[in-house]
Design an enzyme around this catalytic site. Sequence first.
Site, mmCIF file in Angstrom:
data_model
loop_
_atom_site.group_PDB
_atom_site.id
_atom_site.type_symbol
_atom_site.label_atom_id
_atom_site.label_comp_id
_atom_site.label_asym_id
_atom_site.label_seq_id
_atom_site.Cartn_x
_atom_site.Cartn_y
_atom_site.Cartn_z
ATOM 1 N N ARG A 168 28.631 47.885 43.518
ATOM 2 C CA ARG A 168 29.161 47.581 42.192
ATOM 3 C C ARG A 168 28.880 48.799 41.313
ATOM 4 N NH1 ARG A 168 26.163 43.052 43.898
ATOM 5 N NH2 ARG A 168 27.426 41.160 44.182
ATOM 6 N N LYS A 193 22.909 41.746 42.233
ATOM 7 C CA LYS A 193 22.910 40.638 41.280
ATOM 8 C C LYS A 193 21.782 39.665 41.588
ATOM 9 C CE LYS A 193 27.725 40.254 39.749
ATOM 10 N NZ LYS A 193 28.919 39.372 39.737
ATOM 11 N N HIS A 261 36.156 48.863 40.458
ATOM 12 C CA HIS A 261 35.773 47.721 41.300
ATOM 13 C C HIS A 261 36.718 47.572 42.491
ATOM 14 C CE1 HIS A 261 33.188 44.281 41.899
ATOM 15 N NE2 HIS A 261 34.248 43.522 42.144
ATOM 16 N N ARG A 264 35.323 48.905 45.660
ATOM 17 C CA ARG A 264 34.447 47.970 46.395
ATOM 18 C C ARG A 264 35.291 47.023 47.240
ATOM 19 N NH1 ARG A 264 29.396 44.980 46.319
ATOM 20 N NH2 ARG A 264 29.706 42.773 45.896
ATOM 21 N N HIS A 287 26.860 39.472 48.885
ATOM 22 C CA HIS A 287 27.374 38.169 48.471
ATOM 23 C C HIS A 287 26.391 37.076 48.869
ATOM 24 C CE1 HIS A 287 31.874 39.546 48.422
ATOM 25 N NE2 HIS A 287 31.232 39.843 47.308
ATOM 26 N N TYR A 296 38.540 38.252 51.643
ATOM 27 C CA TYR A 296 39.092 39.480 52.210
ATOM 28 C C TYR A 296 39.907 39.231 53.472
ATOM 29 C CZ TYR A 296 36.197 41.795 48.805
ATOM 30 O OH TYR A 296 35.635 42.190 47.615
#
Length: 315
Positions: A168, A193, A261, A264, A287, A296
């Site tokens: 990110r 995150k 982004h 990514r 994730h 994806y």
Amino acid sequence: MSQTDAPLVIAEPALMRLVTDWLDHLGGERRLADKTLTAYERDVSQFLSFLTLHLGGAPGPEAISALSPADIRAFFARRRREGAGTRTLARGLAGLRSFLGYLERKGLANAAAVRAVRAPRQPRTLPKPLTTVDAARVVDAEESVSQEPWIAARDAAVLTLLYGCGLRISEALGLTRGEAPTAETRAMRIMGKGGKERVVPVLPVVGEAIADYLALCPFVIDEEMALFRGARGGPLKARIIQLAMQRLRGALGLPDTATPHALRHSFATHLLAGGGDLRTIQELLGHASLSTTQVYTGVDMERLLTTYRKAHPRA
């Protein structure tokens, strides 16, 4: 609820203290991002304002515990009438579930009502990755529109981190000089995150791009300082990279979906197309849920179907 009919007092002091405690818990122990905390605080404040009018008085912990699913649905019905979108409503429901769950764990409320409310169905949107050719052009310093060589090298190094490691933009800009990979670095630890740490492989080209930037950078960067510097020597802001990407889009003729982004997204999509498995890609992206990564597969299927329609004689 319009601003004109919003009550001045939206909850009893005891309940407002619990809201503050909950937000402190999310920011401290759960380490939620500041933007998420701000959104959750706003959503819960809107809910309490609604309850003050809905129930005829500022609610306290007892009123929260006595809520029914109908009360909560009435709030979201009003928010929808005011123009709130599906994503906003889903986030608001997540915030309420978090808050009421927090009260339930303290023995102060029953969260059954909010658990009984289903989240609105989200529209299925696929990420918009770049092609492999366009991604390579974006991370090439020679394609930069900047006239300052060191800034061109800096932007290329940041974008190479996004595409080469799937970072990110906040993760790339959060690296210190001491954490910077070199051409010999094979892996590095990234704090993502929610304070989740992961290990990502580092391609030699990533280390080389960073070395090119450091060789040209006019500022002295200590080990503990942010790796990427702005034009005046301060830490580089994400907005600067977003503007650099915007200029690149114009210079290279790329669509508006070509954002930092999107690099990514390109990292994940190109790995999947090359035979990467979802579990590995999930770990590389950081994730929390595999379902987030599974989007994806839709991108890759879209690519396969496009190729099929172009190539098959009966398509």
